[in-house]
Design an enzyme around this catalytic site. Structure first.
Site, PDB file in Angstrom:
ATOM      1  N   CYS A  42       0.845  -1.183   0.000  1.00 52.19           N
ATOM      2  CA  CYS A  42       0.000   0.000   0.000  1.00 52.19           C
ATOM      3  C   CYS A  42       0.884   1.238   0.000  1.00 52.19           C
ATOM      4  CB  CYS A  42      -0.944   0.008   1.204  1.00 52.19           C
ATOM      5  SG  CYS A  42      -0.078   0.210   2.780  1.00 52.19           S
ATOM      6  N   CYS A  80       3.652   1.686   2.535  1.00 51.03           N
ATOM      7  CA  CYS A  80       4.926   1.007   2.250  1.00 51.03           C
ATOM      8  C   CYS A  80       5.829   1.900   1.409  1.00 51.03           C
ATOM      9  CB  CYS A  80       4.670  -0.302   1.511  1.00 51.03           C
ATOM     10  SG  CYS A  80       3.633  -1.491   2.395  1.00 51.03           S
ATOM     11  N   ASP A  94       8.123  27.881 -32.803  1.00 52.47           N
ATOM     12  CA  ASP A  94       9.145  28.169 -33.793  1.00 52.47           C
ATOM     13  C   ASP A  94       8.466  28.092 -35.159  1.00 52.47           C
ATOM     14  OD1 ASP A  94      11.814  28.380 -34.974  1.00 52.47           O
ATOM     15  OD2 ASP A  94      11.492  26.281 -35.530  1.00 52.47           O
ATOM     16  N   ASP A 134      11.543  22.187 -33.364  1.00 51.91           N
ATOM     17  CA  ASP A 134      11.953  20.939 -34.006  1.00 51.91           C
ATOM     18  C   ASP A 134      13.047  20.216 -33.239  1.00 51.91           C
ATOM     19  OD1 ASP A 134      14.190  22.421 -34.528  1.00 51.91           O
ATOM     20  OD2 ASP A 134      13.830  22.638 -36.671  1.00 51.91           O
TER      21      ASP A 134
END
Length: 751
Positions: free
Chosen positions: A13, A16, A439, A639
Site C-alpha cells: 500500500c 509502504c 518556432d 523541431d
C-alpha cells in the site's frame, strides 16, 4: 552521483512506498529516492562515497522489502507481466476457495437474521457447540487462504512500519480471538445462550474474502495500465527474413539476431523488424501505431523505415541500421516506461499523508473502542465492532494509487496517439500552460523552403549565372534557405563549383569567393553592414515580404546584384490547430529569426496575432525567460535542433518528431508525427490526466474522511445505523478498485 532504476518487492500500500522513500531519502548522501507504488519501481540517486548499494539494500530489507536492479527494461516488463499473470491465477484460486467457505460461514452465522432456516444439528439454540465449531473451522480455512495479510501485516507492525495488511490483520485477528474465547466458554458451558450470539467469526472470514476480492480486482485492473507498452512491444516481429550473399538466399532468423548492415526482405503485410534504409523496392508503410498518423507513408529507395511499422503493399529490401535496444521503438518503450515510473508534484501531499496514515488510523480505532466502552457504556462486543470497522474501512492504497495509475495509463495512451511524455512533472506543467511559443520553420511550416523568385537589379543580367554563383556558395551550408537555392540550381542542372573561400555569419548570411568573384549573400542588414545599398529593389522586397517570402540579397564584387524570394509554406493543419488552441484559452506566439514583415505574413496565414521576429537561435531561450518573468508558464514548440536551448528553458518543451534524436533529449514532450495537431493532443491529454488524478485524490480522501467517522459510529449518535465491519471491509476493497478503474478510462482518451 550514482543513479539506478530499481524494482521494489513486498509493497502492499501507499504506507509502504512512503516509508521506503522517507527512510532511504534520509540516508546521508542520498539525493533522490522516488518510489512508484503502481509500477513497483524506485528511482535512486546517491553518492557512492557515502553508502554502497548493498548498504541501502540492507536498510530496505530491514523494513521487509526487496530491491532489484533493472538492467533491461523490456526484459523486466515481460518478467513482471508473466509474474502478474501467475499472481492473478493464484489469487483467483484462493479467492474462489475463500468465497466457497465465506458463503456458508455467513449463512450459518446470519441465517436466522436473514430468514434462512438452519438444520437442527447446527442450530445455535439446540446445538450451540456445533454452531460455534463449524464457524471456527470455516474461518480457519479462510484465514489460512488469506494468511499473507498476517505474514505481511504483523511483521510490519512489529517493525513499527504498519501498512494496510496490518490493519486487516489486527482487525480480523481481534474478531477471531474474541470469538474463539467466547467459543471456549460455550464449550465450558459458561453463559452459553449469551455467548452463542456474541460470535464474530463471520466478520473475520467474510471480511478477508471481500478484501481478497478487492485485491484481485485491483491487481487485474492494474495489469491493464501497461497495455499500451505491451501493444508497442508486440509490434516487433519475432522472426525476419535475411538475404545472404550475392544470390540473396532467403533465410528466416529470430529478430533479435539481426545485426547492423544485414539485408532484410520485407514482404507485403509484414512488419519491419528494425530501423533501416530502403535499398530496393517501393511501397507504402503504415506508421500509425508509432506516430498516430492515419495515412500510410510512401517509401522508395533511400528512405528510412522504422522497426515495428507495417509494410502495406510492395516488396522492400531494407538495410538494417539500428537494431536491438537501439531501435526507435525500443527507445520509445523505454521512454514510456520511465514516464510511467515517474511522479507528478501533485502526488506529494498524498505521499506525506500516506506515511502517517496507518498509525493514525490505528490510534483512532483504539480510541473509538475505548470511548464506546468506557464513555458510551457500550458492551465490549459493540465496542469491538466499532474498533474493527475503523481498522478495516481505512484505505491508504486508494491515495497511493490515485496519481501513478493515471500517469501510467495516460502516458501509455499518449504513446499510442504519437505523443511521448517524459514524466508526470511534464504532464502537470503542460496542464498549467498559459502561453505557447511556436518556432516557425519546421513547426508551423514544412521546413523545406523553395526558391520562388529570382530578380536581378540589372534586368539584362543572366539569372542562371546569378543562381550559379549563389548556389555554389550555399552548397556548403545546411541552412534550409541555402538548400532551397541549391535545389533550384540542381533542377536547372547547373554545374556548381566549390568556392575558393567561405565564411558563415550566424543569423546574417555568407561571405565567399567563387571564380574570382567576391560574393555576399544574406539578409538586408548583412549587406548594408558591408556598406552596400539595396534601395533599388525596396518596393519589390516589400511585396515579396508581404507574401510571406524570405528575401535573400546577393552582392557580386561589392555591387548589389539580385534578390531571391524563398517561401516555406504553411502546414495544412496549422490554421485549424491554432484556432483550437485559442479556444483552449492559451496565449499563442510565433518566434522566428525572419524579418518582421515576412514573419507577420506567415503569422497572418496561421491565425497568430503575436509575433516576435528577428531573434537569433541563441536568443530564443531569453524570450522564453522573459515571458516566464511575467508570471506565465510557457510551452515551447520546436523541431528540437536549433531550438534545444529554448525547449530546455521552457516549463514544457514540446519537440516535433522531425528531429527525433535530439528531440527525445531536449523535449519534455515529443510529437512523433511532427504535426501541430499533436500539440493539441498533448495539451488535452495533460488536462485529462490531471483532471483524472484530481478525481482520484478527491474520492480517495473523501472516502477516508467520511468512512472513518461513519465506521467509528458517528451516525448512531444521531439515531443512524452502525456500520457492520463486513460492509466496511467491502467498502475499503472497492475504494482502490474504483481509483484504478477511473484511471483506466484514460485508455479511451481522444483529443
Amino acid at each position: 552521483m550514482k543513479k539506478l532504476k530499481l524494482s521494489v518487492t513486498g509493497m502492499h500500500c501507499a504506507a509502504c512506498s512512503s516509508r521506503i522513500e522517507k527512510v532511504v531519502g534520509a540516508m546521508e548522501g542520498v539525493d533522490k529516492a522516488s518510489v512508484n507504488l503502481a509500477a513497483e519501481t524506485m528511482e535512486l540517486a546517491w553518492n557512492e562515497n557515502e553508502h554502497s548499494f548493498e548498504e541501502i539494500s540492507e536498510r530496505v530489507s530491514g523494513m521487509g522489502f526487496g530491491l532489484e536492479v533493472i538492467s533491461a527494461q523490456q526484459d523486466l516488463f515481460e518478467k513482471n507481466r508473466a509474474e502478474t499473470v501467475a499472481r492473478l491465477a493464484a489469487m483467483k484460486k484462493k479467492l474462489i476457495a475463500s468465497m466457497l467457505l465465506a458463503v456458508p460461514l455467513f449463512t450459518i452465522s446470519m441465517g436466522e437474521m436473514i430468514g434462512v432456516p438452519l438444520p437442527e444439528s447446527i442450530s445455535p439454540h439446540s446445538h450451540p457447540v456445533n454452531f460455534a465449531l463449524i464457524q471456527f473451522v470455516l474461518v480457519l480455512g479462510i484465514m489460512f487462504l488469506g494468511r499473507n495479510f498476517y505474514l505481511n501485516g504483523i511483521p510490519a507492525l512489529l517493525r513499527r512500519v504498519p501498512n494496510m495488511d496490518s490493519l486487516i490483520a489486527v482487525g480480523t485477528g481481534a474478531a477471531f480471538i474474541y470469538s474463539t474465547w467466547n467459543m471456549i466458554e460455550i464449550f465450558l458451558g459458561i453463559d452459553v445462550h449469551m455467548k452463542v450470539m456474541d460470535l464474530y467469526f463471520e466478520s473475520a472470514g467474510v471480511l478477508i474474502a471481500l478484501v481478497s476480492l478487492g485485491k484481485y480486482m485491483e491487481t487485474r485492473s492494474k495489469s491493464h495500465t501497461s497495455d499500451a507498452i505491451a501493444k508497442l512491444m508486440q509490434l516487433t516481429p519475432e522472426t525476419a527474413t535475411i538475404l545472404i550473399g550475392e544470390e540473396q538466399e532467403q533465410k528466416d532468423i529470430p529478430a533479435e539476431e539481426i545485426e547492423a548492415d544485414d539485408l532484410l526482405l520485407v514482404r507485403p503485410g509484414d512488419r519491419i523488424p528494425v530501423d533501416g534504409m530502403v535499398v530496393h523496392g517501393h511501397s507504402v508503410v503504415d506508421e500509425s501505431m508509432l506516430t498516430g498518423e492515419s495515412l500510410p507513408v510512401s517509401k522508395i529507395e533511400g528512405d528510412t523505415v522504422i522497426g515495428g511499422t507495417l509494410n502495406s503493399s510492395g516488396v522492400l529490401h531494407v538495410k538494417a541500421q539500428q537494431v536491438g535496444l537501439d531501435t526507435l521503438l525500443s527507445r520509445i518503450v523505454r521512454m514510456v516506461q520511465d514516464a510511467q515510473g515517474s511522479k507528478a508534484p501533485i502526488a506529494g501531499m498524498a505521499d506525506r499523508i500516506s506515511l502517517y496514515f496507518v498509525p493514525i488510523v490505528m490510534c483512532i480505532a483504539v480510541l473509538t473502542g475505548l470511548t464506546w466502552y468506557f464513555i458510551g457504556n457500550a458492551e465490549f462486543s459493540t465496542a469491538l465492532r466499532f474498533f474493527i470497522a475503523v481498522m478495516v474501512i481505512a484505505c491508504p492504497c486508494a491515495m497511493g494509487l490515485a496519481t501513478p495509475t493515471s500517469i501510467m495509463v495516460g502516458t501509455g495512451r499518449g504513446a499510442q496517439l504519437g505523443v511521448l511524455v517524459k514524466g508526470g512533472e511534464a504532464l502537470e506543467m503542460a496542464e498549467k500552460t498559459d502561453a505557447v511559443i511556436f518556432d516557425k520553420t519546421g513547426t508551423l511550416t514544412h521546413g523545406k523552403p523553395k526558391l520562388t523568385d529570382l530578380l536581378s537589379v540589372d534586368t539584362t543580367a543572366d539569372s542562371d549565372e546569378l543562381l550559379f554563383l549563389a548556389a555554389s556558395c550555399e552548397q556548403n551550408s545546411e541552412h534550409p534557405l541555402a538548400e532551397a537555392v541549391v535545389t533550384a540550381a540542381s533542377e536547372k542542372k547547373l554545374q556548381l563549383v566549390q568556392p575558393q573561400s567561405f565564411a558563415a555569419m550566424q543569423g546574417q548570411g555568407i561571405q565567399a569567393r567563387v571564380e574570382d568573384k567576391d560574393i555576399l549573400l544574406g539578409n538586408k542588414q548583412f549587406l548594408e553592414g558591408e556598406g552596400i545599398s539595396v534601395a533599388a529593389m525596396e518596393s519589390t522586397v516589400s511585396d515579396l515580404s508581404a507574401q510571406g517570402k524570405t528575401v535573400l540579397f546577393l552582392a557580386v564584387n561589392n555591387e548589389f546584384a539580385a534578390i531571391f524570394g524563398v517561401a516555406d509554406t504553411l502546414k495544412d493543419e496549422v490554421p485549424a490547430a491554432i484556432s483550437s488552441m485559442k479556444e483552449m484559452g492559451l496565449r499563442l506566439i510565433m518566434l522566428t529569426g525572419d524579418q518582421e514583415t515576412t514573419a507577420r505574413a506567415i503569422a497572418a496565414q496561421a491565425g497568430l496575432d503575436e509575433v516576435i521576429a528577428q531573434v537569433l537561435p541563441d536568443k530564443k531561450a531569453d524570450v522564453v525567460a522573459g515571458l516566464q518573468n511575467e508570471g506565465l508558464r510557457v510551452a515551447m514548440v520546436g523541431d528540437g535542433i536549433n531550438d534545444a536551448p529554448a525547449l530546455a528553458r521552457a516549463d514544457v518543451g514540446i519537440a516535433m518528431g522531425t528531429g527525433i534524436d535530439i528531440a527525445i533529449e531536449s523535449g519534455d514532450v515529443v510529437i512523433m508525427k511532427g504535426n501541430l495537431d499533436g500539440v493539441i493532443t498533448a495539451l488535452s491529454l495533460s488536462r485529462a490526466v490531471m483532471c483524472n488524478i484530481r478525481q482520484n485524490l478527491f474520492w480517495a480522501f473523501a472516502y477516508n474522511v467520511v468512512g472513518i467517522p461513519v465506521a467509528a459510529g458517528v451516525l448512531t449518535l444521531f439515531g443512524g445505523p452502525a456500520l457492520n465491519p463486513m460492509i466496511a471491509g467491502a467498502a475499503m476493497a472497492l475504494s482502490s478498485v474504483s481509483v484504478v478503474s477511473n484511471a483506466l478510462r484514460l485508455r479511451f482518451f481522444e483529443a
